[in-house]
Write a protein that holds these residues in place. Structure first.
Motif, PDB file in Angstrom:
ATOM      1  N   ALA C 161      38.986 117.546  63.691  1.00 42.04           N
ATOM      2  CA  ALA C 161      39.699 116.782  64.614  1.00 42.04           C
ATOM      3  C   ALA C 161      41.143 117.221  64.769  1.00 42.04           C
ATOM      4  O   ALA C 161      41.676 117.119  65.745  1.00 42.04           O
ATOM      5  CB  ALA C 161      39.610 115.360  64.488  1.00 42.04           C
ATOM      6  N   VAL C 162      41.691 117.439  63.506  1.00 46.31           N
ATOM      7  CA  VAL C 162      43.236 117.694  63.440  1.00 46.31           C
ATOM      8  C   VAL C 162      43.397 119.147  64.140  1.00 46.31           C
ATOM      9  O   VAL C 162      44.697 119.275  64.711  1.00 46.31           O
ATOM     10  CB  VAL C 162      43.808 117.723  62.144  1.00 46.31           C
ATOM     11  CG1 VAL C 162      43.925 116.433  61.369  1.00 46.31           C
ATOM     12  CG2 VAL C 162      43.069 118.720  61.209  1.00 46.31           C
ATOM     13  N   CYS C 163      42.329 119.989  64.140  1.00 48.10           N
ATOM     14  CA  CYS C 163      42.447 121.320  64.899  1.00 48.10           C
ATOM     15  C   CYS C 163      42.530 120.916  66.479  1.00 48.10           C
ATOM     16  O   CYS C 163      43.372 121.423  67.064  1.00 48.10           O
ATOM     17  CB  CYS C 163      41.289 122.399  64.596  1.00 48.10           C
ATOM     18  SG  CYS C 163      41.104 122.534  62.978  1.00 48.10           S
ATOM     19  N   ALA C 164      41.822 120.098  66.813  1.00 52.92           N
ATOM     20  CA  ALA C 164      41.741 119.451  68.074  1.00 52.92           C
ATOM     21  C   ALA C 164      43.033 118.915  68.838  1.00 52.92           C
ATOM     22  O   ALA C 164      43.933 119.196  69.636  1.00 52.92           O
ATOM     23  CB  ALA C 164      40.625 118.462  68.550  1.00 52.92           C
ATOM     24  N   PHE C 165      43.566 118.243  67.737  1.00 52.03           N
ATOM     25  CA  PHE C 165      45.081 117.466  67.896  1.00 52.03           C
ATOM     26  C   PHE C 165      46.045 118.522  68.051  1.00 52.03           C
ATOM     27  O   PHE C 165      46.697 118.339  69.152  1.00 52.03           O
ATOM     28  CB  PHE C 165      45.196 116.565  66.632  1.00 52.03           C
ATOM     29  CG  PHE C 165      46.252 115.440  66.962  1.00 52.03           C
ATOM     30  CD1 PHE C 165      46.125 114.277  67.818  1.00 52.03           C
ATOM     31  CD2 PHE C 165      47.492 115.416  66.116  1.00 52.03           C
ATOM     32  CE1 PHE C 165      47.067 113.543  67.644  1.00 52.03           C
ATOM     33  CE2 PHE C 165      48.558 114.831  66.518  1.00 52.03           C
ATOM     34  CZ  PHE C 165      48.437 113.539  66.962  1.00 52.03           C
ATOM     35  N   ALA C 166      46.157 119.605  67.281  1.00 49.28           N
ATOM     36  CA  ALA C 166      46.924 120.425  67.407  1.00 49.28           C
ATOM     37  C   ALA C 166      46.938 121.394  68.716  1.00 49.28           C
ATOM     38  O   ALA C 166      47.851 121.522  69.362  1.00 49.28           O
ATOM     39  CB  ALA C 166      46.718 121.500  66.108  1.00 49.28           C
ATOM     40  N   GLY C 167      45.698 121.509  69.078  1.00 49.07           N
ATOM     41  CA  GLY C 167      45.199 122.282  70.401  1.00 49.07           C
ATOM     42  C   GLY C 167      45.920 121.710  71.332  1.00 49.07           C
ATOM     43  O   GLY C 167      46.238 122.113  72.489  1.00 49.07           O
ATOM     44  N   GLY C 168      45.676 120.245  71.604  1.00 47.53           N
ATOM     45  CA  GLY C 168      46.088 119.408  72.687  1.00 47.53           C
ATOM     46  C   GLY C 168      47.696 119.376  72.963  1.00 47.53           C
ATOM     47  O   GLY C 168      47.986 119.650  73.816  1.00 47.53           O
ATOM     48  N   TRP C 169      48.248 119.400  71.633  1.00 48.29           N
ATOM     49  CA  TRP C 169      49.912 119.434  71.813  1.00 48.29           C
ATOM     50  C   TRP C 169      50.265 121.008  72.220  1.00 48.29           C
ATOM     51  O   TRP C 169      51.112 121.124  72.895  1.00 48.29           O
ATOM     52  CB  TRP C 169      50.461 119.228  70.360  1.00 48.29           C
ATOM     53  CG  TRP C 169      50.367 117.630  70.245  1.00 48.29           C
ATOM     54  CD1 TRP C 169      49.643 117.300  69.317  1.00 48.29           C
ATOM     55  CD2 TRP C 169      51.244 116.942  70.615  1.00 48.29           C
ATOM     56  NE1 TRP C 169      49.999 115.808  69.209  1.00 48.29           N
ATOM     57  CE2 TRP C 169      50.671 115.560  70.182  1.00 48.29           C
ATOM     58  CE3 TRP C 169      51.939 116.836  71.573  1.00 48.29           C
ATOM     59  CZ2 TRP C 169      51.310 114.465  70.598  1.00 48.29           C
ATOM     60  CZ3 TRP C 169      52.584 115.502  72.256  1.00 48.29           C
ATOM     61  CH2 TRP C 169      52.065 114.342  71.833  1.00 48.29           C
ATOM     62  N   VAL C 170      49.557 121.983  72.034  1.00 44.86           N
ATOM     63  CA  VAL C 170      49.802 123.391  72.640  1.00 44.86           C
ATOM     64  C   VAL C 170      49.782 123.319  74.322  1.00 44.86           C
ATOM     65  O   VAL C 170      50.507 123.920  74.836  1.00 44.86           O
ATOM     66  CB  VAL C 170      48.817 124.230  72.063  1.00 44.86           C
ATOM     67  CG1 VAL C 170      48.994 125.637  72.972  1.00 44.86           C
ATOM     68  CG2 VAL C 170      48.981 124.721  70.742  1.00 44.86           C
ATOM     69  N   LEU C 171      48.887 122.603  74.560  1.00 39.26           N
ATOM     70  CA  LEU C 171      48.726 122.290  76.388  1.00 39.26           C
ATOM     71  C   LEU C 171      49.836 121.513  76.753  1.00 39.26           C
ATOM     72  O   LEU C 171      50.231 121.713  77.693  1.00 39.26           O
ATOM     73  CB  LEU C 171      47.211 121.738  76.682  1.00 39.26           C
ATOM     74  CG  LEU C 171      46.752 121.555  78.206  1.00 39.26           C
ATOM     75  CD1 LEU C 171      47.051 122.776  78.610  1.00 39.26           C
ATOM     76  CD2 LEU C 171      45.449 121.093  78.259  1.00 39.26           C
ATOM     77  N   VAL C 172      50.166 120.490  75.805  1.00 38.53           N
ATOM     78  CA  VAL C 172      51.224 119.483  76.392  1.00 38.53           C
ATOM     79  C   VAL C 172      52.479 120.349  76.641  1.00 38.53           C
ATOM     80  O   VAL C 172      53.226 120.369  77.430  1.00 38.53           O
ATOM     81  CB  VAL C 172      51.462 118.618  75.597  1.00 38.53           C
ATOM     82  CG1 VAL C 172      52.776 117.580  75.962  1.00 38.53           C
ATOM     83  CG2 VAL C 172      50.043 117.365  75.716  1.00 38.53           C
TER      84      VAL C 172
END
Lengths: 217, 217, 217
Positions: C161-172
């Motif tokens: 889930a932390v990989c998803a969390f990091a990826g989400g911030w890339v999009l933001v």
């Protein structure tokens, strides 16, 4: 909503009758798990209202059955209290077998009601049938999840959800043939309940999946 | 919404205070289950925001508390990281007992807030009280389901949800008597918290259901 | 919705590709648990559509992916039947290892799609990232809950889930820099998938929380 008043009334009756059958299944599961009085009421309520509520959340449909007919919450509470008093006094051990008939009837009624509601909301046929299955089966699924069991609908190997699936398609077919709504609802309920009864009588089993020693690291 | 600004602000404060208490219960449960850092944050978040979010989904009410006040998500994250650092350094074994007070206060606050929100949304009295119970209890229920336990609220035999149920009716009664909203909210929270404290102090138990050897085929 | 048509089409493709990968994870989990044919289909469907559906329920967004593209339900059914026939015939024991790559790619795609949908719905950044994580991770969480397991995403100690969390911030971040939406979506998916692959290759672990003998009364 595009439902005519008669159909709306029929759906209400259908959901009400099935609700009692499913509440009893929740009561018995809660008793087996030795839950307290709160757990008994919640699990009975989930089994009774959970499938229809989940369907309505997915369809974004309000008010829920138990909001529009809030007296049913009192009825459920009374049913739970009566069951706890009655079953305690008689030391009656409820069995799976005694529940099979009301459960099969509830399966048919909820399938028909849920599929009809989804068709009236303009869902595609496969989604409407799926909503019928959700209405009929997911009350029991939520009941089992709260009781920390793998849902019996998913591991029992006896046909249950597939009976609902078949019943839902009967309703879709009846609508495609432009039959009256009440005829389609009754036929769908009869098919789902009948298939379930047939499955119980014959001991039919779903195909098993023997994957060998599926590794778990 | 028909809520006046003052009541809206009061509800926000009520939900915020109770949120911290419930997040801690999730933290401790996650620690007992040896979850990883992600699991700790998710279970704490479910315990804190799960009940209110489920209520809002059922009431079709948006935005959620944690969307309107998104900084609370950062606060939760900080709380979880701080707890993991602090509790690791001190090797402090958190106990059920230490959590009973903040949990009882959270129970009262969430009950009052949840019931008030449902009454403001025009729900019938029994549904509004049920929404108060959902707000107060189902964060813990979701926490326990994710941790693969039968929810303690359903099998603990100590009064918990029934305290919320009683508190919700106090708020319904206060509104029927046309008391000011803040008075009803405070009275409901006090009754629910007080009953829970009384139950813990006296060791009161819910009636058990002895169904004999309920058969499991 | 404020989504331009191109972005909408891209999101559909992204969700479709990830859906197949996640359905396979549900299939294997259901096989390990010896579920029946119904359970296999439901668990595969939950793993595939559960995360996105939960996101859409939370965002109050309709229609769901599987309602708008109802043919995907048929595709899922066909996939499950094919898997049961094929895996039975070959007595192939599916392993965790074989699933790691499609699962990592699905993680990235669902994260990017989910975060983008939430940003387009006007959510705050932290909420949008959380919705990306929900989309990517909660299909698997629902899969594990139905299979009566503590969700592996919460106790595995390997970053997921932390990989998803990091990826989400890339999009933001990409949106804050006014980059084209497709660039942000691709970058977010690449970062989430890449971090997951890196975690698997290096055996990285999330920090553990050693709370000593956390008491359970």
């Amino acid at each position: 909503m595009t439902e005519p008043p008669f159909l709306s009334a029929l759906l209400t009756i259908v959901e009400a009758a099935a609700t009692v059958a499913f509440a009893l299944s929740g009561l018995l599961e809660a008793a087996r798990k030795r839950l307290d009085a709160v757990g008994v009421c919640v699990v009975a309520g989930l089994a009774a209202f959970g499938g229809g509520t989940l369907r309505d959340v997915l369809l974004d449909r309000r008010p829920f059955f138990w909001v529009e007919h809030a007296n049913w919450l009192w009825a459920l509470l009374a049913l739970c209290i009566a069951a706890m008093l009655f079953l305690r006094a008689r030391h009656l051990a409820p069995t799976e077998r005694a529940m099979q008939w009301p459960d099969a009837i509830g399966l048919g009624l909820f399938t028909a009601g849920g599929t009809q509601v989804a068709l009236a909301a303009g869902m595609p046929a496969i989604v409407a049938v799926l909503m019928g299955v959700v209405t009929a089966v997911f009350g029991g699924v939520l009941r089992d999840i709260v009781c920390n069991e793998i849902p019996s609908a998913f591991r029992d190997h006896r046909p249950y959800a597939v009976c609902a699936f078949a019943g839902g398609w009967v309703l879709v077919g009846a609508q495609a043939l432009a039959l009256p709504a009440w005829a389609g609802v009754l036929a769908a309920a009869a098919v789902a309940t009948g298939l379930r009864a047939l499955a119980l009588a014959t001991g039919a089993k779903l195909p098993a999946w023997s994957v060998g020693d599926a590794a778990r690291d």
